[in-house]
Structures are given as structure tokens and as C-alpha cells.
Motif scaffolding. Structure first.
Motif, short mmCIF file in Angstrom:
data_model
loop_
_atom_site.label_atom_id
_atom_site.label_comp_id
_atom_site.label_asym_id
_atom_site.label_seq_id
_atom_site.Cartn_x
_atom_site.Cartn_y
_atom_site.Cartn_z
N SER A 10 0.79 -1.23 0.00
CA SER A 10 0.00 0.00 0.00
C SER A 10 0.82 1.28 0.00
CB SER A 10 -0.96 0.01 1.20
OG SER A 10 -0.22 -0.08 2.40
N ALA A 11 2.08 1.20 0.44
CA ALA A 11 2.94 2.38 0.52
C ALA A 11 4.39 1.91 0.47
CB ALA A 11 2.68 3.14 1.82
N PRO A 12 5.32 2.79 0.09
CA PRO A 12 6.73 2.38 0.05
C PRO A 12 7.17 1.77 1.38
CG PRO A 12 6.47 4.55 -0.92
CD PRO A 12 5.15 4.19 -0.29
N GLY A 13 7.76 0.57 1.29
CA GLY A 13 8.27 -0.11 2.49
C GLY A 13 7.23 -0.83 3.31
N ALA A 14 5.96 -0.73 2.95
CA ALA A 14 4.91 -1.44 3.70
C ALA A 14 4.96 -2.92 3.38
CB ALA A 14 3.54 -0.86 3.35
N ARG A 17 0.27 -7.64 1.37
CA ARG A 17 -0.97 -8.18 1.92
C ARG A 17 -1.88 -8.60 0.78
NH1 ARG A 17 -5.19 -3.88 3.12
NH2 ARG A 17 -4.58 -2.23 1.70
N ILE A 18 -2.74 -9.57 1.06
CA ILE A 18 -3.70 -10.04 0.08
C ILE A 18 -4.96 -9.18 0.21
CG2 ILE A 18 -5.15 -11.97 -0.67
CD1 ILE A 18 -2.93 -13.84 0.36
N VAL A 19 -5.44 -8.66 -0.93
CA VAL A 19 -6.63 -7.81 -0.95
C VAL A 19 -7.59 -8.32 -2.00
CG1 VAL A 19 -5.35 -5.78 -0.17
CG2 VAL A 19 -5.63 -6.18 -2.62
N GLU A 20 -8.85 -7.96 -1.88
CA GLU A 20 -9.86 -8.22 -2.90
C GLU A 20 -9.99 -6.97 -3.76
OE1 GLU A 20 -12.14 -10.94 -3.38
OE2 GLU A 20 -10.87 -12.08 -2.01
N ARG A 21 -10.00 -7.16 -5.08
CA ARG A 21 -10.14 -6.03 -6.01
C ARG A 21 -11.19 -6.39 -7.05
NH1 ARG A 21 -4.52 -4.17 -8.24
NH2 ARG A 21 -5.90 -2.55 -8.96
N ASP A 22 -11.79 -5.35 -7.64
CA ASP A 22 -12.73 -5.59 -8.74
C ASP A 22 -11.99 -6.24 -9.90
OD1 ASP A 22 -14.82 -4.46 -7.34
OD2 ASP A 22 -14.62 -2.49 -8.30
N LEU A 23 -12.64 -7.17 -10.55
CA LEU A 23 -12.07 -7.84 -11.71
C LEU A 23 -12.09 -6.88 -12.89
CD1 LEU A 23 -11.06 -10.56 -12.92
CD2 LEU A 23 -13.45 -11.01 -13.52
N PHE A 52 12.06 3.44 -7.28
CA PHE A 52 11.94 3.90 -8.66
C PHE A 52 11.07 5.15 -8.70
CE2 PHE A 52 12.83 -0.64 -9.65
CZ PHE A 52 13.91 -0.44 -10.51
N PRO A 53 11.45 6.15 -9.50
CA PRO A 53 10.62 7.35 -9.59
C PRO A 53 9.31 7.06 -10.31
CG PRO A 53 12.43 7.46 -11.17
CD PRO A 53 12.65 6.23 -10.34
N GLY A 54 8.27 7.78 -9.95
CA GLY A 54 7.00 7.70 -10.64
C GLY A 54 6.10 6.54 -10.26
N LEU A 55 6.45 5.79 -9.21
CA LEU A 55 5.60 4.68 -8.80
C LEU A 55 4.32 5.21 -8.17
CD1 LEU A 55 8.19 2.28 -7.13
CD2 LEU A 55 7.08 2.01 -9.34
N THR A 56 3.24 4.50 -8.41
CA THR A 56 1.95 4.83 -7.81
C THR A 56 1.55 3.68 -6.91
OG1 THR A 56 1.32 6.07 -9.78
CG2 THR A 56 -0.44 5.42 -8.31
N PHE A 57 1.22 3.99 -5.68
CA PHE A 57 0.78 2.97 -4.72
C PHE A 57 -0.71 3.09 -4.51
CE2 PHE A 57 5.25 3.27 -4.05
CZ PHE A 57 5.64 2.00 -3.66
N PRO A 58 -1.41 1.97 -4.23
CA PRO A 58 -0.86 0.64 -4.02
C PRO A 58 -0.38 0.04 -5.34
CG PRO A 58 -3.24 0.54 -3.98
CD PRO A 58 -2.86 1.99 -4.11
N LEU A 59 0.56 -0.91 -5.23
CA LEU A 59 1.03 -1.62 -6.42
C LEU A 59 1.14 -3.10 -6.12
CD1 LEU A 59 4.26 -2.51 -6.21
CD2 LEU A 59 4.61 -0.10 -6.62
N THR A 60 1.08 -3.88 -7.19
CA THR A 60 1.20 -5.33 -7.11
C THR A 60 2.53 -5.74 -7.73
OG1 THR A 60 -1.19 -5.65 -7.22
CG2 THR A 60 0.18 -7.53 -7.82
N PRO A 61 3.47 -6.21 -6.92
CA PRO A 61 4.76 -6.65 -7.49
C PRO A 61 4.59 -7.96 -8.24
CG PRO A 61 4.70 -7.08 -5.13
CD PRO A 61 3.42 -6.38 -5.47
N GLY A 62 5.58 -8.25 -9.05
CA GLY A 62 5.55 -9.48 -9.84
C GLY A 62 5.28 -9.13 -11.29
N HIS A 63 6.32 -8.97 -12.07
CA HIS A 63 6.15 -8.47 -13.43
C HIS A 63 6.53 -9.51 -14.48
CE1 HIS A 63 10.18 -7.32 -11.95
NE2 HIS A 63 10.54 -7.80 -13.12
N GLU A 64 6.74 -10.72 -14.08
CA GLU A 64 7.03 -11.81 -15.01
C GLU A 64 6.06 -12.94 -14.69
OE1 GLU A 64 10.98 -12.06 -13.61
OE2 GLU A 64 11.78 -10.76 -15.17
N ILE A 65 5.06 -13.14 -15.56
CA ILE A 65 3.99 -14.08 -15.24
C ILE A 65 3.76 -15.08 -16.35
CG2 ILE A 65 2.85 -12.36 -13.77
CD1 ILE A 65 0.98 -13.21 -16.81
#
Length: 100
Positions: A10-14, A17-23, A52-65
Motif C-alpha cells: 500500500s505504501a513504500p516499504g509497507a 498483503r492479500i486484498v480483494e479487487r474488482d475484476l 523507482f521514480p513515478g511509482l503509484t501505490f498501491p502496487l502489485t509486485p511481480g512483473h514476469e507471469i
């Protein structure tokens, strides 16, 4: 609306956590992929730390799927629902000419 589970920070360094999001629905020229495997690497730890500059939180890591296409937006050609796909990350390049 249908929902999905997602791991996010949810924020840098946080903590993660698992969250529910709209599909999300795919837009024109896009596909939606049900993720079956996800690589987490050193770059992801930098995302989570917010270095990294320009990041927007919250974010989901994992960019190779890897996974399967489960929905397609308009104007998608050459793919079908159910196709297995893998997506890598292209983060840019240094602008140096490649020597042969």
C-alpha cells in the motif's frame, strides 16, 4: 461485480498483503490473463521499497507471469481465450548502440 485476490503493497516499504479487487475488463487490444505462476525478483523489492521514480501505490509486485487468457477486449487478433501465455518485463534500455 466479480472480484479477484491480489497481493499488493500500500505504501513504500509497507508489508505485502492479500486484498480483494474488482475484476478488470480488458480494453481494446488487451487481454486479461489468469496468473498461474509469477516470478518475484530483485526489481520487485525495489518497487516495494519505492526507489523507482513515478511509482503509484498501491502496487502489485511481480512483473514476469505465466497463465491463460481468460477474457479479450475488442480488436484482439491472433489469440483465443484459454491460450497459455507468458509475459516478461521490459523496463527500458540504456540507449547505447549495440555492437555486432
Amino acid at each position: 461485480m466479480a472480484s479477484i485476490r491480489s497481493v499488493q503493497v500500500s505504501a513504500p516499504g509497507a508489508g505485502l498483503r492479500i486484498v480483494e479487487r474488482d475484476l478488470p475488463e480488458p480494453g481494446p487490444g488487451q487481454v486479461r490473463v489468469t496468473v498461474e505462476a509469477c516470478g518475484i525478483c530483485h526489481s520487485d523489492s525495489a518497487f516495494v521499497a519505492g526507489v523507482f521514480p513515478g511509482l503509484t501505490f498501491p502496487l502489485t509486485p511481480g512483473h514476469e507471469i505465466a497463465g491463460r487468457i481468460d477474457a479479450m477486449g475488442p480488436d484482439v487478433q491472433g489469440w483465443r481465450e484459454g491460450d497459455r501465455v507468458a509475459v516478461g518485463w521490459f523496463g527500458g534500455y540504456c540507449c547505447r548502440a549495440l555492437s555486432g
